[in-house]
Design an enzyme around this catalytic site. Sequence first.
Site, PDB file in Angstrom:
ATOM      1  N   LYS A  14       0.588  -0.839  -0.174  1.00  0.00           N
ATOM      2  CA  LYS A  14      -0.012   0.222   0.115  1.00  0.00           C
ATOM      3  C   LYS A  14       1.022   1.236  -0.088  1.00  0.00           C
ATOM      4  O   LYS A  14       0.413   2.230  -0.993  1.00  0.00           O
ATOM      5  CB  LYS A  14      -0.679  -0.276   1.417  1.00  0.00           C
ATOM      6  CG  LYS A  14      -2.318  -1.485   0.772  1.00  0.00           C
ATOM      7  CD  LYS A  14      -3.192  -0.906   2.215  1.00  0.00           C
ATOM      8  CE  LYS A  14      -2.217  -1.600   3.803  1.00  0.00           C
ATOM      9  NZ  LYS A  14      -1.526  -2.415   4.246  1.00  0.00           N
ATOM     10  N   ARG A  89     -10.800   1.149   8.778  1.00  0.00           N
ATOM     11  CA  ARG A  89     -10.785  -0.174   8.988  1.00  0.00           C
ATOM     12  C   ARG A  89     -11.904  -0.876   9.923  1.00  0.00           C
ATOM     13  O   ARG A  89     -11.689  -1.994   9.723  1.00  0.00           O
ATOM     14  CB  ARG A  89      -9.407   0.550  10.325  1.00  0.00           C
ATOM     15  CG  ARG A  89      -8.379   0.950   9.704  1.00  0.00           C
ATOM     16  CD  ARG A  89      -7.075   0.383  10.682  1.00  0.00           C
ATOM     17  NE  ARG A  89      -6.063   1.335  11.199  1.00  0.00           N
ATOM     18  CZ  ARG A  89      -5.027   0.872  10.179  1.00  0.00           C
ATOM     19  NH1 ARG A  89      -4.822  -0.629   9.991  1.00  0.00           N
ATOM     20  NH2 ARG A  89      -3.359   1.239   9.582  1.00  0.00           N
ATOM     21  N   ARG A 128      11.256  -6.788   4.908  1.00  0.00           N
ATOM     22  CA  ARG A 128      10.906  -4.901   5.412  1.00  0.00           C
ATOM     23  C   ARG A 128      11.528  -4.659   6.731  1.00  0.00           C
ATOM     24  O   ARG A 128      12.498  -4.038   6.738  1.00  0.00           O
ATOM     25  CB  ARG A 128       9.863  -4.681   5.249  1.00  0.00           C
ATOM     26  CG  ARG A 128       9.610  -2.721   5.514  1.00  0.00           C
ATOM     27  CD  ARG A 128       8.584  -2.527   5.166  1.00  0.00           C
ATOM     28  NE  ARG A 128       7.631  -2.952   6.346  1.00  0.00           N
ATOM     29  CZ  ARG A 128       5.951  -2.955   6.118  1.00  0.00           C
ATOM     30  NH1 ARG A 128       5.300  -2.527   4.937  1.00  0.00           N
ATOM     31  NH2 ARG A 128       5.229  -3.010   6.913  1.00  0.00           N
ATOM     32  N   ARG A 134      10.838  -1.788  12.303  1.00  0.00           N
ATOM     33  CA  ARG A 134       9.625  -1.983  13.019  1.00  0.00           C
ATOM     34  C   ARG A 134       9.885  -3.447  13.146  1.00  0.00           C
ATOM     35  O   ARG A 134      10.297  -4.457  13.168  1.00  0.00           O
ATOM     36  CB  ARG A 134       9.146  -1.856  11.573  1.00  0.00           C
ATOM     37  CG  ARG A 134       8.241   0.014  11.407  1.00  0.00           C
ATOM     38  CD  ARG A 134       7.651  -0.096  10.746  1.00  0.00           C
ATOM     39  NE  ARG A 134       6.567  -1.099  11.465  1.00  0.00           N
ATOM     40  CZ  ARG A 134       5.334  -1.156  10.252  1.00  0.00           C
ATOM     41  NH1 ARG A 134       4.930  -0.243   9.489  1.00  0.00           N
ATOM     42  NH2 ARG A 134       4.509  -1.542  10.943  1.00  0.00           N
ATOM     43  N   ARG A 146      -0.510  -9.843  13.213  1.00  0.00           N
ATOM     44  CA  ARG A 146      -1.204  -8.452  12.311  1.00  0.00           C
ATOM     45  C   ARG A 146      -2.015  -9.242  11.306  1.00  0.00           C
ATOM     46  O   ARG A 146      -2.922  -8.711  10.774  1.00  0.00           O
ATOM     47  CB  ARG A 146      -0.571  -8.133  12.210  1.00  0.00           C
ATOM     48  CG  ARG A 146       0.633  -6.836  13.098  1.00  0.00           C
ATOM     49  CD  ARG A 146       1.515  -6.052  13.474  1.00  0.00           C
ATOM     50  NE  ARG A 146       1.693  -6.127  11.445  1.00  0.00           N
ATOM     51  CZ  ARG A 146       3.038  -5.384  10.879  1.00  0.00           C
ATOM     52  NH1 ARG A 146       4.443  -5.578  10.623  1.00  0.00           N
ATOM     53  NH2 ARG A 146       2.851  -4.691   9.635  1.00  0.00           N
TER      54      ARG A 146
END
Length: 190
Positions: A14, A89, A128, A134, A146
Amino acid sequence: MLNIVLFGPPGAGKGTQSENIIAQYNLVHLSTGDLFRKHLGEGTELGKLAQKYMDDGNLVPDSVVIDMVKDKIASSTDAKGFIFDGFPRTVPQATALDEMLNEFDTSISGMVALDVPDEELKTRLLERGKTSGRADDQNEDKINNRIQVYKDETLPVAEFYDKQGKFNKIHGVGSIDEIFSNIRTVIDSF
């Protein structure tokens, strides 16, 4: 006005594709994370209200989030449209967004949903995580959680827009340019 909901699970691409869409269509990027940081950083009334909920360990209610979105739209009257990234969401948020946009005599043009298999999502997020810093991209259990939260809580938003005839699924595996070409074909049909 072109208003797009960019949708997909964590790791679907995204962020990458929203940059391409913004550049191609000259849209205003509307990310609730950015709005929270702005209002908290500037100490606005909405920011203070959100902070109060967070300080008490509670989620910020949809009404406050919608007010932040409304504030952004109202301050961008010359915009050609918006790309909603990470919002809505939940179905109640989607309903509230539709009602709020109606006040501005506009609506969601369509949802662009990036569809990526779970195993590919895990691979992307772990990769990533090597460079992002992160923690939630570096732990497979957190990644699985998640993805599951997305399926349980966020995926019903796709059905909400599907019922309106605004749901558009894009295969999110391939080169960035190939995926963006498919996204452009869908957006150009709105």
